[in-house]
Design an enzyme around this catalytic site. Structure first.
Site, PDB file in Angstrom:
ATOM      1  N   GLY A  86       2.910  14.525  -2.326  1.00 52.46           N
ATOM      2  CA  GLY A  86       3.133  15.276  -3.610  1.00 52.46           C
ATOM      3  C   GLY A  86       3.720  14.585  -4.153  1.00 52.46           C
ATOM      4  O   GLY A  86       3.219  14.894  -5.605  1.00 52.46           O
ATOM      5  N   ARG A 101       0.723  23.214  -1.701  1.00 52.34           N
ATOM      6  CA  ARG A 101       2.130  23.062  -1.454  1.00 52.34           C
ATOM      7  C   ARG A 101       2.283  23.457  -2.779  1.00 52.34           C
ATOM      8  O   ARG A 101       1.452  23.098  -4.737  1.00 52.34           O
ATOM      9  CB  ARG A 101       2.307  21.213  -1.892  1.00 52.34           C
ATOM     10  CG  ARG A 101       2.287  20.785  -0.242  1.00 52.34           C
ATOM     11  CD  ARG A 101       2.938  19.709  -0.409  1.00 52.34           C
ATOM     12  NE  ARG A 101       3.861  19.340  -0.591  1.00 52.34           N
ATOM     13  CZ  ARG A 101       4.520  18.189  -0.820  1.00 52.34           C
ATOM     14  NH1 ARG A 101       4.013  17.131  -0.208  1.00 52.34           N
ATOM     15  NH2 ARG A 101       5.957  17.811  -0.941  1.00 52.34           N
ATOM     16  N   GLN A 155      10.408  15.164  -8.317  1.00 56.23           N
ATOM     17  CA  GLN A 155       9.136  14.866  -8.387  1.00 56.23           C
ATOM     18  C   GLN A 155       9.468  15.500  -9.958  1.00 56.23           C
ATOM     19  O   GLN A 155       8.994  15.366 -10.237  1.00 56.23           O
ATOM     20  CB  GLN A 155       8.008  15.159  -7.316  1.00 56.23           C
ATOM     21  CG  GLN A 155       8.311  14.439  -6.000  1.00 56.23           C
ATOM     22  CD  GLN A 155       7.561  14.798  -5.035  1.00 56.23           C
ATOM     23  OE1 GLN A 155       6.727  16.174  -5.264  1.00 56.23           O
ATOM     24  NE2 GLN A 155       7.498  14.390  -3.954  1.00 56.23           N
ATOM     25  N   ASP A 187      14.122  13.913   2.968  1.00 59.08           N
ATOM     26  CA  ASP A 187      12.871  13.404   4.208  1.00 59.08           C
ATOM     27  C   ASP A 187      13.257  12.843   5.406  1.00 59.08           C
ATOM     28  O   ASP A 187      12.577  12.753   5.922  1.00 59.08           O
ATOM     29  CB  ASP A 187      12.019  12.649   3.955  1.00 59.08           C
ATOM     30  CG  ASP A 187      11.034  12.644   2.511  1.00 59.08           C
ATOM     31  OD1 ASP A 187      11.212  14.102   1.964  1.00 59.08           O
ATOM     32  OD2 ASP A 187      11.050  11.854   1.831  1.00 59.08           O
ATOM     33  N   ARG A 228       6.013  12.832   9.161  1.00 63.43           N
ATOM     34  CA  ARG A 228       7.281  12.729   9.644  1.00 63.43           C
ATOM     35  C   ARG A 228       7.810  13.896  11.092  1.00 63.43           C
ATOM     36  O   ARG A 228       8.390  13.381  11.658  1.00 63.43           O
ATOM     37  CB  ARG A 228       7.949  13.600   8.658  1.00 63.43           C
ATOM     38  CG  ARG A 228       8.548  11.583   7.372  1.00 63.43           C
ATOM     39  CD  ARG A 228       9.438  11.980   6.601  1.00 63.43           C
ATOM     40  NE  ARG A 228       9.388  11.167   5.164  1.00 63.43           N
ATOM     41  CZ  ARG A 228       8.778  10.837   4.557  1.00 63.43           C
ATOM     42  NH1 ARG A 228       8.969   9.051   5.113  1.00 63.43           N
ATOM     43  NH2 ARG A 228       9.028   9.727   3.683  1.00 63.43           N
TER      44      ARG A 228
HETATM   45  C1  S3P Z   1      10.136  11.832  -3.759  1.00 69.89           C
HETATM   46  C2  S3P Z   1      10.704  12.880  -4.347  1.00 69.89           C
HETATM   47  C3  S3P Z   1      11.387  13.737  -3.168  1.00 69.89           C
HETATM   48  C4  S3P Z   1      10.794  13.370  -1.010  1.00 69.89           C
HETATM   49  C5  S3P Z   1       9.372  12.966  -1.229  1.00 69.89           C
HETATM   50  C6  S3P Z   1       9.657  11.229  -2.603  1.00 69.89           C
HETATM   51  C7  S3P Z   1      10.413  11.109  -4.916  1.00 69.89           C
HETATM   52  O1  S3P Z   1      10.211  15.330  -2.672  1.00 69.89           O
HETATM   53  O2  S3P Z   1      10.816  14.922  -0.564  1.00 69.89           O
HETATM   54  O3  S3P Z   1       9.119  12.423  -0.760  1.00 69.89           O
HETATM   55  O4  S3P Z   1       9.830   9.897  -4.681  1.00 69.89           O
HETATM   56  O5  S3P Z   1      10.353  11.207  -6.258  1.00 69.89           O
HETATM   57  P1  S3P Z   1      10.957  16.122  -4.003  1.00 69.89           P
HETATM   58  O6  S3P Z   1      11.297  15.555  -5.202  1.00 69.89           O
HETATM   59  O7  S3P Z   1       9.960  17.646  -3.848  1.00 69.89           O
HETATM   60  O8  S3P Z   1      12.309  17.144  -3.349  1.00 69.89           O
END
Ligand code: S3P
Length: 446
Positions: A98, A126, A173, A324, A400
């Protein structure tokens, strides 16, 4: 990653040793992406060579940069300069990641190119509308499957406009996707976040020469702004050990009598350390030694010793700093004395799997009493005695979930089997041999 790889984890004695878990996933993705849009060479030490990050490296090559590993394991990226990404001749396959998908969608959105993104069955479920909605406001266009899901086509633009956007969900993200689009957009792009999420994008963009500011607003929210079209210059990056990966051996050591582990150079960015704060509240014996800075990110060596844990309430506002880590915290809570309540877990439903459902189902199978609240809370009733185990747990393509239940198996009365450990390679290559080297008993269950 087509073949399922069932694994079984059995009760172990003490875990002892000194180790460095692989590099931080969030920082690894960003180092490849930012190196690819900088001028000159970026040298990356300690890059995580997990499947997720390798998908980012492959995508950056398709977008015109070079990214290669030398014989010593150092990665060298030669960037195209900001605005210079080329239209890829092929679909960009982001695998299970993601982070790779959302950040890259933001990055290409302010380039006059068309890119098609896809992923595996987990990623293609997703939600992507959370990034395409603000990016559309900036001037990019998208064609996606229903619900804004991948496969998705980005029709980027070199005439994007800056926005001020308040995040509807706490997501690094989404914040990063908007800031990365803003990077190649004239003017100042601002993201407002009510709850602070990980700030690796902000820290690393500054390291590459961008102007990124953070201001606290009257309502307590943070306004993060990037000034568009800076000169980015290739840099040297040292990737800390991933605190999210270190969590697995750390919790295993807490649970197994006689254990003592030293985990070297673990990232201690305060926006990532919610699990460690929680474990300490539960009574965990963790010493944070040799605190220092590694190329702009705080790190420490963690000395973790076995000891009893007690149940606690984990407040909702801690979720972004340990988003996470709930699956492994739930495994720890299952072995603690008393009840642990984790509040505000709605975002867990849209991770690599519906982690709230998968954790609750897996723990129940292992004989642990759990409740999922209508408010997306998770309550785990620990008895202070080893859980029964003796079950096969579904992992739904989620690394995980697999690692958390393998750790639980180490502390359960009977072995715990996971239906597929293949996805562990997305974030923690070498997990099984590393854990077994410390004293774990994890074996193929086929
Ligand atoms: C991440 C942000 C998180 C996290 C993912 C890594 C990142 O996701 O769960 O493993 O590197 O910016 P979300 O922004 O969807 O919370």
């Amino acid at each position: 990653m087509s073949q399922a790889k069932p694994l079984r984890s059995s009760s172990t004695g003490a875990l002892t040793g000194t180790l460095r878990v692989p590099g931080d996933k969030s920082i690894s993705h960003r180092s490849l992406m930012f190196g690819a849009i900088a001028v000159g060479e970026t040298v990356i030490h300690g890059l995580l060579e997990g499947e997720d990050v390798l998908h980012t490296a492959a995508a950056m090559r398709l977008l015109g940069a070079t990214a290669e590993r030398d014989a010593a394991g150092v990665w060298r990226v030669r960037g195209v300069g900001l605005g210079g990404l080329a239209e890829p001749a092929q679909v960009l396959d982001m695998g299970n990641s993601g982070t790779a998908a959302r950040l890259l969608i933001g990055l290409v959105a302010s380039h006059p190119i068309t890119c098609v993104f896809t992923g595996d069955a987990s990623l293609n479920k997703r939600p992507m509308a959370r990034v395409t909605t603000p990016l559309e406001q900036m001037g990019a266009r998208f064609v996606s499957r229903s619900g804004g899901r991948l496969p998705l086509t980005v029709i980027g633009s070199d005439r994007t406009v800056p926005v001020t956007y308040r995040l509807p969900v706490a997501s690094a993200q989404v914040k990063s996707a908007i800031l990365l689009c803003g990077l190649n957009t004239a003017g100042t792009t601002t993201v407002i976040e009510a709850e602070p999420t990980r700030d690796h994008t902000e820290l690393m963009l500054r390291h590459f020469g961008a102007t990124v500011t953070t201001e606290r607003l009257e309502d307590g929210a943070l306004a993060v702004s990037v000034t568009g079209q800076p000169e980015l210059t290739g840099r040297t990056i040292q990737v800390p050990a991933d605190p999210s990966s270190a969590a697995f051996p750390a919790v295993a050591a807490l649970l197994r009598p006689g254990s003592e582990l030293v985990l070297l150079e673990v990232g201690m960015n305060p926006r990532r350390t919610g699990l460690y704060d929680t474990l300490v509240e539960m009574g965990a014996d963790i010493a944070f030694e040799n605190r220092r800075d590694l190329a702009g990110e705080p790190v420490a060596d963690l000395r973790v010793k076995h000891g009893p844990l007690k149940g606690v309430v984990v407040p909702a506002d801690r979720a972004p700093s340990m988003i996470d880590e709930y699956p492994i915290l739930a495994a720890a809570a299952a072995c603690a004395e008393g009840t642990t309540v984790m509040l505000g877990l709605k975002e867990l439903r849209v991770k690599e799997s519906d982690r709230l459902a998968m954790v609750a189902e897996g723990l129940t199978r292992c004989g642990v009493r759990v409740e999922v609240g209508a408010d997306d809370s998770l309550t785990v009733h620990g008895t202070g005695r080893p859980p029964q185990g003796g079950a096969t747990v579904a992992t739904a393509m989620d690394h995980r979930i697999a690692m958390s239940f393998l750790v639980l198996g180490m502390a359960s009365a009977e072995p715990v089997q996971v239906d597929d450990g293949a996805f562990i390679d997305t974030s923690f290559p070498g997990f099984v041999s590393l854990m077994n080297g410390l004293g774990a008993k994890i074996a193929d269950a086929a």
